[in-house]
Write a protein that holds these residues in place. Structure first.
Motif, PDB file in Angstrom:
ATOM      1  N   ARG A  16      82.691 127.648  79.565  1.00 52.42           N
ATOM      2  CA  ARG A  16      83.755 128.111  80.470  1.00 52.42           C
ATOM      3  C   ARG A  16      83.844 127.250  81.719  1.00 52.42           C
ATOM      4  O   ARG A  16      84.004 127.729  82.830  1.00 52.42           O
ATOM      5  CB  ARG A  16      83.539 129.583  80.839  1.00 52.42           C
ATOM      6  N   ARG A  17      83.761 125.921  81.518  1.00 47.31           N
ATOM      7  CA  ARG A  17      83.824 124.989  82.639  1.00 47.31           C
ATOM      8  C   ARG A  17      84.598 123.750  82.227  1.00 47.31           C
ATOM      9  O   ARG A  17      84.493 123.292  81.097  1.00 47.31           O
ATOM     10  CB  ARG A  17      82.437 124.637  83.142  1.00 47.31           C
ATOM     11  N   LEU A  18      85.378 123.225  83.170  1.00 44.97           N
ATOM     12  CA  LEU A  18      86.155 122.010  82.959  1.00 44.97           C
ATOM     13  C   LEU A  18      86.144 121.190  84.235  1.00 44.97           C
ATOM     14  O   LEU A  18      86.128 121.747  85.346  1.00 44.97           O
ATOM     15  CB  LEU A  18      87.620 122.346  82.649  1.00 44.97           C
ATOM     16  N   ARG A  19      86.206 119.886  84.047  1.00 42.86           N
ATOM     17  CA  ARG A  19      86.426 119.014  85.199  1.00 42.86           C
ATOM     18  C   ARG A  19      87.774 119.371  85.807  1.00 42.86           C
ATOM     19  O   ARG A  19      88.715 119.709  85.097  1.00 42.86           O
ATOM     20  CB  ARG A  19      86.423 117.551  84.784  1.00 42.86           C
ATOM     21  N   MET A  20      87.878 119.293  87.097  1.00 33.29           N
ATOM     22  CA  MET A  20      89.127 119.629  87.781  1.00 33.29           C
ATOM     23  C   MET A  20      90.276 118.765  87.266  1.00 33.29           C
ATOM     24  O   MET A  20      91.385 119.258  87.081  1.00 33.29           O
ATOM     25  CB  MET A  20      88.959 119.464  89.296  1.00 33.29           C
TER      26      MET A  20
END
Length: 160
Positions: free
Chosen positions: A55-59
């Protein structure tokens, strides 16, 4: 080069499409604001984060995925951080990069908002169309998106 004006039939299709998109965006935004206290843009960010491992992505990836500018996504993530729904973390592979991370509270907010949103999408887009119309909509939308991406890439010198 001479201007290629739209025919009456093409103008009707174009204006119908633009009206439908505007009305749909307004309806979805109003539903999410009323039911979940968030604009559709925030909902889209939460959805994107919920669909990726960890549940994480680079901006930068989040901006690309939501078809938003980096500054617009940064502003939205700041508002989502204030609500405790997203947090930022440094990117381990790039000191300058940041990750947007969906929190447990953010996932809960998304889970609470999703049923109303899905009902509005079904009510305004899915249910009024026949199976054939739905397929045609999907096909036409994919063609339009591809044409927009191609012309955007051409305008950017092939880097988009």
């Amino acid at each position: 080069m001479a201007t290629r004006w739209l025919t009456t039939e093409q103008q009707r299709a174009w204006r119908s499409y633009i009206e439908a998109v505007r009305l749909l965006q307004e309806a979805l935004d109003a539903q999410l604001q009323a039911d979940a206290g968030m604009p559709h843009a925030y909902y889209e960010i939460l959805v994107r984060l919920s669909e990726v491992p960890g549940r994480r992505l680079r901006m930068a990836e989040l901006a690309t995925g939501t078809q938003s500018s980096r500054s617009r996504v940064s502003h939205a993530v700041a508002r989502l951080e204030e609500r405790g729904w997203v947090r930022r973390e440094p990117c381990p592979s790039d000191r300058r990069g940041q990750l947007a991370v969906l929190t447990g509270d953010g996932f809960a907010a998304l889970a609470a908002a999703a049923p109303g949103h899905a009902a509005r999408v079904r009510e305004t887009v899915i249910d009024p169309l026949s199976r054939e119309q739905l397929r045609a909509l999907a096909d036409a939308s994919a063609v339009i998106a591809g044409a927009v991406r191609a012309t955007s890439a051409d305008a950017a010198g092939g880097d988009a």
